[in-house]
Structures are given as structure tokens and as C-alpha cells.
Design an enzyme around this catalytic site. Sequence first.
Site, PDB file in Angstrom:
ATOM      1  N   LYS A  48      46.305 -24.596 -13.154  1.00  0.00           N
ATOM      2  CA  LYS A  48      46.144 -23.749 -11.697  1.00  0.00           C
ATOM      3  C   LYS A  48      47.410 -23.879 -11.036  1.00  0.00           C
ATOM      4  O   LYS A  48      48.510 -24.576 -11.214  1.00  0.00           O
ATOM      5  CB  LYS A  48      44.939 -24.506 -11.177  1.00  0.00           C
ATOM      6  CG  LYS A  48      44.718 -24.215  -9.676  1.00  0.00           C
ATOM      7  CD  LYS A  48      43.575 -25.099  -9.216  1.00  0.00           C
ATOM      8  CE  LYS A  48      42.989 -24.570  -7.875  1.00  0.00           C
ATOM      9  NZ  LYS A  48      42.013 -25.254  -7.353  1.00  0.00           N
ATOM     10  N   SER A  94      37.565 -22.921  -5.975  1.00  0.00           N
ATOM     11  CA  SER A  94      39.051 -22.552  -5.970  1.00  0.00           C
ATOM     12  C   SER A  94      39.793 -22.104  -7.221  1.00  0.00           C
ATOM     13  O   SER A  94      40.609 -21.296  -7.129  1.00  0.00           O
ATOM     14  CB  SER A  94      39.955 -22.988  -4.821  1.00  0.00           C
ATOM     15  OG  SER A  94      40.399 -24.243  -5.315  1.00  0.00           O
ATOM     16  N   SER A  97      35.730 -27.368  -6.586  1.00  0.00           N
ATOM     17  CA  SER A  97      36.784 -26.378  -6.893  1.00  0.00           C
ATOM     18  C   SER A  97      37.069 -26.225  -8.323  1.00  0.00           C
ATOM     19  O   SER A  97      37.347 -25.372  -8.975  1.00  0.00           O
ATOM     20  CB  SER A  97      38.153 -26.445  -6.169  1.00  0.00           C
ATOM     21  OG  SER A  97      37.866 -25.777  -5.101  1.00  0.00           O
TER      22      SER A  97
HETATM   23  N1  LIG Z   1      38.934 -26.786  -2.614  1.00  0.00           N
HETATM   24  C1  LIG Z   1      37.460 -27.142  -3.091  1.00  0.00           C
HETATM   25  O1  LIG Z   1      37.286 -27.893  -3.766  1.00  0.00           O
HETATM   26  C2  LIG Z   1      36.696 -25.910  -2.671  1.00  0.00           C
HETATM   27  C3  LIG Z   1      35.829 -25.895  -1.456  1.00  0.00           C
HETATM   28  N2  LIG Z   1      35.193 -24.671  -1.417  1.00  0.00           N
HETATM   29  C4  LIG Z   1      36.982 -25.645  -0.155  1.00  0.00           C
HETATM   30  O2  LIG Z   1      37.221 -24.580   0.162  1.00  0.00           O
HETATM   31  O3  LIG Z   1      37.492 -26.816   0.379  1.00  0.00           O
END
Ligand SMILES: NC(=O)C[C@H](N)C(=O)O
Length: 487
Positions: free
Chosen positions: A77, A152, A176
Site C-alpha cells: 500500500k 482504504s 481498511s
Molecule cells: N482507514 C480506515 O481504516 C478506514 C476508515 N473507513 C476511515 O476512513 O477512517
Amino acid sequence: MNYFDQDLTSLHADLVAKKISALELTKATFANLRQVDPQLGAFLNLNEDAALKRAAEIDAKGINPDNVMAGIPVAVKDNIVTKGLTTTAASKMLENFVPVYDATVVEKMRASDAIIIGKNNMDEFAMGGSTENSAFKVTHNPWDVSRVPGGSSGGSAVAVASGQVPVAFGSDTGGSIRQPSSFNGVVGMKPTYGRVSRWGLIAFGSSLDQIGPITRSVKDNAAALNMIAGYDQHDGTSSKQAVPDFTAGLDGNVKGMKIALPKEYMGEGIDPKVREVINNAVKKFEELGATVEEVSLPNSKYGVSAYYIIASSEASSNLQRFDGIRYGFRAKDVKNLEDVYVRSRSEGFGDEVKRRIMLGTFSLSAGYYDAYFHKAGQVRTMIINDFNKVFEDYDMIMGPVAPTPAFKIGDEISDPITMYMNDVLTIPVNLAGLPGMSVPAGFADGLPVGLQLIGKAFDESTLYKAGYAFEQATDVHQQTPKVGGAN
Ligand SMILES: NC(=O)C[C@H](N)C(=O)O
């Protein structure tokens, strides 16, 4: 060559037996990627020259027969720093950032002779659940290209689901790794907070962030976690807990395992088709000799609110460093110092990142701190207590990963609250610092649905044991998506 018919065990056997060299494997990986990825957009940048050079070096010194990761192509990532290889966190702010050091996990990949193929698309600074917040490109779901891959870590999950690489590494702050794994029908592990070093992970919510592996099978996932886990002196929150061999104990036996099914995870707001897949998984575990009983995690419902205060507060602090002065994007034709700050940050960050910075700055400010940040911390403690109580009587918790399968590109991006609610079932796990894994469990209208397994702190092994038994008893993980099998 795609990776649909191979796992790490068979690839390793072929490399050791010299049926294929690391160089041939790497070349074949890029050849396939060039066919497949233009339709999907899982990668932001490739590491082709360095990867081929590294593969030749590994061939020259020989594949270590005791190291299953040797010569294996992996994807990373783009918020995990890689020395000499552009690392953008999918932000215009870091468009031209070439790190001068490797994240600890990347050092470990290199030390294990894994071959870094490229960097995966993601939501900017890991903020989002669809990869639509990337400043650079849209990533498509290989099961239905009109749908999001989740986020993400959407690029990492797609790279694996579409057979481009056998292993990718993502990060998980509120879901994410698990949510994109669920949306793409792959296995994704968010390890216990402290299990994997965060050194070199571009910080978002430092009390929540963890790096973890995404693979097509549970055993491969365990092997990949073996490679990156462990204490690191560079990360004060990494743990000195002994790291077991996560591939040990994968025997398909869950007889007598006591599993909790939180009623809040199966109730209102969960797509009935998702619920059906999870109910079938429950039956499967019961057939395998486990007991599954309903429990309550009564404070789960406050998780999303607490998370968006805590994570945004931490982000507002972590992202202060992107000021247009030290490194990263700097606005042109600035009038004075304040203009440098204001314009560099206004032009360099996307909307969602700005929204979080404002939310976080507000909840940390004098006069609001007690009402928001402090209160969110208290809620976090209540959520931790809920989990502790359940784990007095049960070995593991299970439920869905996300309330729905992958949604259409464009459908939720203009509605932050709907997007935030995607994480309602994954966020509590980050707030409590526990391990959580998504395992492919079935399909709803042809789209993958993941089963979430949640464990006690530092007990990833039980999740792998249970996930492996489930995987052996179903054929879900053998299905392949529409896009990916080019050659
Ligand atoms: N970063 C993550 O684990 C995803 C979460 N949907 C966020 O936007 O914070």
C-alpha cells in the site's frame, strides 16, 4: 501468469525445485499485470527495474528452502514508505515524495527476499472506504468493475483478488484491510495493535493504525504475517510479546471452540443477503463442532462516533507536518509565510482529508476537548470492556465485516455519514486494539461477502485456525472474479 491456481506453498516448492526462477516469476508477474491492471487500477507505481534486479540477485544466491517468502512478488500500500520508490499515500501532497528509508515491514520483506512489485492505490492518507478519495485514480472491483473495491486498502485487495500478486500489505485504522478484503473475496488480517511495527507507515490515527497482509488463502496470510510481525525499537507501541508461528495449528479442527455472535452485528442496517451468508457460516462452524452463541456488545453503536473523533483528532495532529515547508507539495506564487501554509494545505489535500483535519482540530480545541475528545476516550473504554466481558466466556467473536457488499462507484462518495457507517462493524476492533480478520464466506448477487473473525489481543492464531477450518470446508475462496485471468 496470474496467481489463481498457486499458493505460497506451491510457488515456494516450484522455486526451490527450480521449476521457475524468481526472475521468471517476476517477469511473468509484470507481464500479467500489464494485461490486467489497466482495467482495474490497483497500482499507483511500479518497481519493475529494481524488482527484476533483485530477483536475479535472489536467484544467484539461491532460494532458502526454509523461507516460504523467498522470491515471492508482493505489493505494498502506498502509505508504507519504500526507500527510493515513490510513496504518495495517494495524495497530491506527496506526489513526488521519494522516501530515504524503508518502513520496518519493508525492511523485513527485503530481508526475507520477497520482491516488491509496486505500490497500491488507496484513499488519500487512508481516509475513506472506497478508494475513491485517491488523488490519482479510481480502482475498480474485479468482480464488477462498476463497483468500488472498498478502502482504504482497495488497491492492495484488488491486486490480490485479481490474481496479480499472491500477497499485498495494507493498513487498517477502522477497517481498511478487512472491508476491502470482504468486498474482493480475499483474506485480510488486521493484527493486534502492537503486533506489527508502524515505523514507516505514514501516520493517520496512531492509536489505531496497524499494517497487515491480504492474500487469497488463510495459510498464505499466516505466512505473510510471520514475515512482518514482531517488536521494533523504532515503534514504542510495538509489543515484546513472543510471536508464534502463525502457520502452526492450521489443522481444520474447531471442535469445542466457543464462538460468540454479537446480536448488534446481525441486526438493523445489515443487508439481509449479507446476514444470510453469515448465518450459513455459523451453521458451517456448528457442523464442524464449534458452538456459536448470541452475545451482546451493547456499546458497539457508539463506535463510529468515537472513532471519527479519535481518528480525526490524531490525524489533525499527524498531518500538521505537511506544511509546504519541510517536504511535500508547496503552492506556487505565494505572498508570505501564512500564504505558504494556507495555500499548500488547501491545494495539496483533498476534501475528505480537510474534513477530518477540521473535525479533529475542532474536537481537540479548548472548550470542546472535554465534550468530544475526552468523551470519545471514555466510550472507547466502554467498548473495550464489552469485548473483555465476552472474551471471559468465548474464544472468538464472529459476524459480518461490512453491512453490505461492494457498492457502485459514485454512490456513496458525496455522503460522508453513509460512507462512515460502512465501518460500523470493524471500528470497534480497532478501538479495542484486537485482531480481526476477513475470510471469504459467500456471495450476495455475485459479489463477495466476508466473515469477520475477532480474537483476543495477540491471539491471531485462533483466527487463523478457525479461518483455515472454514476455508477447507467451503469452496468460496476458489471462485475467481471476472477480471484477472488474462494469461
Ligand atoms: N482507514 C480506515 O481504516 C478506514 C476508515 N473507513 C476511515 O476512513 O477512517
